[in-house]
Design a protein around this motif. Structure first.
Motif, short mmCIF file in Angstrom:
data_model
loop_
_atom_site.label_atom_id
_atom_site.label_comp_id
_atom_site.label_asym_id
_atom_site.label_seq_id
_atom_site.Cartn_x
_atom_site.Cartn_y
_atom_site.Cartn_z
N CYS A 73 -16.27 -67.82 -12.60
CA CYS A 73 -17.62 -67.38 -12.23
C CYS A 73 -17.62 -65.91 -11.82
N HIS A 74 -16.59 -65.50 -11.08
CA HIS A 74 -16.55 -64.12 -10.58
C HIS A 74 -16.58 -63.09 -11.71
N HIS A 75 -16.13 -63.46 -12.90
CA HIS A 75 -16.13 -62.51 -14.01
C HIS A 75 -17.52 -62.29 -14.60
N ARG A 76 -18.48 -63.11 -14.17
CA ARG A 76 -19.87 -62.97 -14.64
C ARG A 76 -20.83 -62.71 -13.48
N ALA A 77 -20.37 -62.03 -12.43
CA ALA A 77 -21.22 -61.73 -11.27
C ALA A 77 -21.84 -62.99 -10.68
N THR A 78 -21.03 -64.04 -10.61
CA THR A 78 -21.50 -65.35 -10.21
C THR A 78 -20.49 -65.99 -9.26
N VAL A 79 -20.96 -66.90 -8.43
CA VAL A 79 -20.09 -67.73 -7.61
C VAL A 79 -20.57 -69.17 -7.72
N GLY A 80 -19.60 -70.11 -7.59
CA GLY A 80 -19.94 -71.52 -7.68
C GLY A 80 -19.20 -72.32 -6.63
N PRO A 81 -19.89 -73.18 -5.87
CA PRO A 81 -19.21 -73.97 -4.85
C PRO A 81 -18.32 -75.04 -5.47
N MET A 82 -17.21 -75.35 -4.75
CA MET A 82 -16.27 -76.38 -5.18
C MET A 82 -15.80 -76.14 -6.62
N ALA A 83 -16.01 -77.09 -7.54
CA ALA A 83 -15.55 -76.88 -8.92
C ALA A 83 -16.22 -75.67 -9.55
N GLY A 84 -17.44 -75.37 -9.09
CA GLY A 84 -18.12 -74.16 -9.54
C GLY A 84 -18.53 -74.17 -10.99
N VAL A 85 -18.61 -75.33 -11.61
CA VAL A 85 -18.91 -75.40 -13.05
C VAL A 85 -20.35 -74.96 -13.31
N VAL A 86 -20.49 -74.02 -14.24
CA VAL A 86 -21.81 -73.56 -14.68
C VAL A 86 -21.87 -73.71 -16.19
N THR A 87 -22.96 -74.31 -16.68
CA THR A 87 -23.18 -74.48 -18.12
C THR A 87 -24.48 -73.78 -18.49
N PRO A 88 -24.72 -73.55 -19.78
CA PRO A 88 -25.88 -72.76 -20.18
C PRO A 88 -27.23 -73.26 -19.68
N SER A 89 -27.41 -74.58 -19.57
CA SER A 89 -28.73 -75.11 -19.19
C SER A 89 -28.95 -75.19 -17.70
N MET A 90 -27.93 -74.94 -16.90
CA MET A 90 -28.10 -75.01 -15.45
C MET A 90 -28.95 -73.84 -14.96
N TRP A 91 -29.81 -74.13 -14.00
CA TRP A 91 -30.67 -73.10 -13.42
C TRP A 91 -29.92 -72.36 -12.32
N MET A 92 -30.15 -71.04 -12.25
CA MET A 92 -29.40 -70.17 -11.34
C MET A 92 -30.33 -69.40 -10.41
N PHE A 93 -29.91 -69.26 -9.16
CA PHE A 93 -30.53 -68.28 -8.27
C PHE A 93 -30.09 -66.89 -8.72
N VAL A 94 -31.03 -65.94 -8.69
CA VAL A 94 -30.73 -64.55 -9.03
C VAL A 94 -31.02 -63.69 -7.81
N LEU A 95 -29.98 -63.06 -7.25
CA LEU A 95 -30.14 -62.19 -6.09
C LEU A 95 -29.94 -60.74 -6.50
N GLU A 96 -30.65 -59.85 -5.82
CA GLU A 96 -30.62 -58.43 -6.18
C GLU A 96 -30.57 -57.57 -4.93
N ASP A 97 -29.79 -56.49 -5.02
CA ASP A 97 -29.80 -55.46 -3.99
C ASP A 97 -30.85 -54.42 -4.40
N PRO A 98 -31.95 -54.31 -3.66
CA PRO A 98 -33.02 -53.41 -4.09
C PRO A 98 -32.61 -51.95 -4.17
N ALA A 99 -31.59 -51.55 -3.42
CA ALA A 99 -31.18 -50.15 -3.44
C ALA A 99 -30.47 -49.76 -4.72
N THR A 100 -29.77 -50.70 -5.34
CA THR A 100 -28.97 -50.38 -6.52
C THR A 100 -29.37 -51.16 -7.77
N GLY A 101 -30.09 -52.26 -7.59
CA GLY A 101 -30.44 -53.11 -8.73
C GLY A 101 -29.33 -54.05 -9.17
#
Length: 462
Positions: free
Chosen positions: A134-162
């Motif tokens: 996950c870390h290689h895609r600007a992402t983190v995942g709890p426990m197994a951390g499995v992410v697949t294409p159809s899973m919905w994601m929170f998107v967080l942003e730093d307003p100062a840098t984007g």
């Protein structure tokens, strides 16, 4: 008045104290074996002090806001057959039981197989699937951390840098994908999250002002949460901010009610916002040459890895440890898998196990005592570069949480970062078996120190 200073063993101090003489005890330990030369080299690096100052300032300068919720295929570019996972890189052959279980559930969720058990052959062949941290895609995942294409994601942003980071939605506790479970109930819940919860949260977030996640973290730490294994106040504050827009979303009333019930009843829901908020802050320090600050701690259930600001994207790894804690039902240590998940990003940023003094009730989940929780937070100050004034500890006179794990301080003191964590069953499909306390394998910090020393020598000779 005479005061005796005792360094090391308490035998002498106890004898003096027994004679009514004041004793100041210094908990000194020798450096980790074999690190003396590298510690001297890194200490002499003229870049180090300023690099660490800039790294800490960069981390503390970030604010995280929730700006969107969307499928991973859209925000991460994940394609069919691509899977993300927690921790450093690993392949199927070395994957732990809970990671395998999460991948099996993900394959069934994506329609790559009908029965999760059939996914074993799919991953063994490896020709049509890929695994990536996950870390290689600007992402983190709890426990197994499995992410697949159809899973919905929170998107967080730093307003100062984007800059942006991401995390999947939290399923709750027990038999869930992130703990390696893949039963029909797990898949049914995930499909509901994709069909109903994700779109509902998207509508609410897009119709509202961005949610100040960093601000919620500031408040929840003063309300008994430590933002890793206790997120009750944070979850309810998030629901408070999103509920009006959820009600006005125009979606089916029954779906809105069920979505609000699900979030409100899941005390861990905010964890999946705390994690990417911490990653967003720590990523600001990546690539600062000469810095000895740890910017990631992550586990895949087999390996525990760290990354350091001054060493690029290189991972330093060792064997993940089994947590020491409390077990659910009839489960015991033999049922627990070694530590797993990206959620130690919270400790890396100075909360979670580092902020246990803010959440004394956490000991009822992970074990230990209230004095242990207070002592842990105090001890973590010995291995960090500074404090976070935003995130303070009321019981310690509002002292900022210890922030910026320093590789050199860990090697010099032998004090390891303290993590509180959930425990997944070692057999795929089991789910959660308990929660407890764990530390990284000690050898990964000398590895990182050796690399920092190598880079320092190369710089001085160029």
């Amino acid at each position: 008045m005479t005061t005796i200073v005792n360094v090391g063993a308490d035998l002498f101090a106890d004898a003096v104290a027994g004679q009514a003489v004041d004793v100041e005890r210094v908990d000194w330990r020798p450096p980790m074996p074999g690190t003396e030369a590298d510690l001297a080299t890194v200490a002499a690096d003229p870049r180090r002090q300023d690099a660490n100052r800039r790294a800490l300032e960069a981390v503390l300068g970030v604010t995280a806001r929730l700006v969107d919720v969307a499928p991973a295929s859209e925000v991460l570019g994940l394609q069919r057959g691509e899977f993300l996972h927690a921790g450093p890189p690993i392949d199927w052959a070395r994957a732990s039981g809970p990671l395998r279980g999460g991948l099996m559930a993900g394959a069934a969720l994506e329609g790559l197989v009908e029965d999760p058990e059939d996914a074993v052959a799919l991953f063994e062949a490896g020709s049509s699937v890929s695994l990536e941290p996950c870390h290689h895609r600007a992402t983190v995942g709890p426990m197994a951390g499995v992410v697949t294409p159809s899973m919905w994601m929170f998107v967080l942003e730093d307003p100062a840098t984007g800059r942006r980071t991401h995390c999947s939605l939290n399923e709750g506790l027990g038999k869930v994908l992130r703990y390696g479970a893949y039963s029909p109930e797990v898949l049914t819940r995930l499909r509901w999250m994709g069909d109903v919860l994700g779109p509902l949260l998207q509508a609410a977030v897009r119709a509202s002002e961005p949610v100040d996640v960093t601000g919620i973290l500031t408040q929840m730490l003063q309300m008994g949460d430590e933002a890793h294994n206790r997120n009750r106040a944070g979850t309810l504050m998030l629901l408070r901010d999103l509920a009006p827009a959820m009600v006005r979303s125009g979606l089916e009333v029954a779906d809105v009610a069920e979505g609000m019930r699900f979030v409100g009843a899941n005390d861990h829901f905010f964890l999946n916002l705390a994690m990417p908020a911490c990653k967003l802050a720590l990523d600001a320090a990546r690539g600062i040459e000469g810095s000895t600050m740890v910017v990631a701690m992550a586990r895949n259930g087999t390996d525990f890895g760290i990354q350091v600001a001054g060493t690029g994207d290189e991972w330093f790894t060792g064997p993940a440890q089994v947590a020491d804690g409390l077990y659910l039902g009839d489960y015991g240590p033999d049922d627990a898998n070694p530590d797993i998940g990206d959620s130690a990003i919270t400790e890396t940023a100075g909360i979670g196990g580092f902020a246990m003094a803010t959440a004394p009730a956490i000991v009822r989940l992970v074990g230990g005592t209230v004095p242990d929780a207070l002592a842990t937070t105090r001890r973590m100050h010995e291995i960090t570069l500074g404090e976070n004034p935003r995130w303070s500890v009321p019981v310690l006179d509002f002292q900022g949480t210890p922030t910026g794990i320093d590789v050199t301080r860990v090697c010099r003191t032998g004090i390891l970062p303290q993590i509180n964590t959930g425990m997944a069953g070692r057999v795929a499909g089991t789910g959660q078996v308990g929660a407890g306390l764990v530390t990284p394998p000690a050898e990964i910090f000398p590895q990182a120190l050796a690399r920092l020393a190598e880079l320092a020598r190369a710089t001085s000779s160029s």
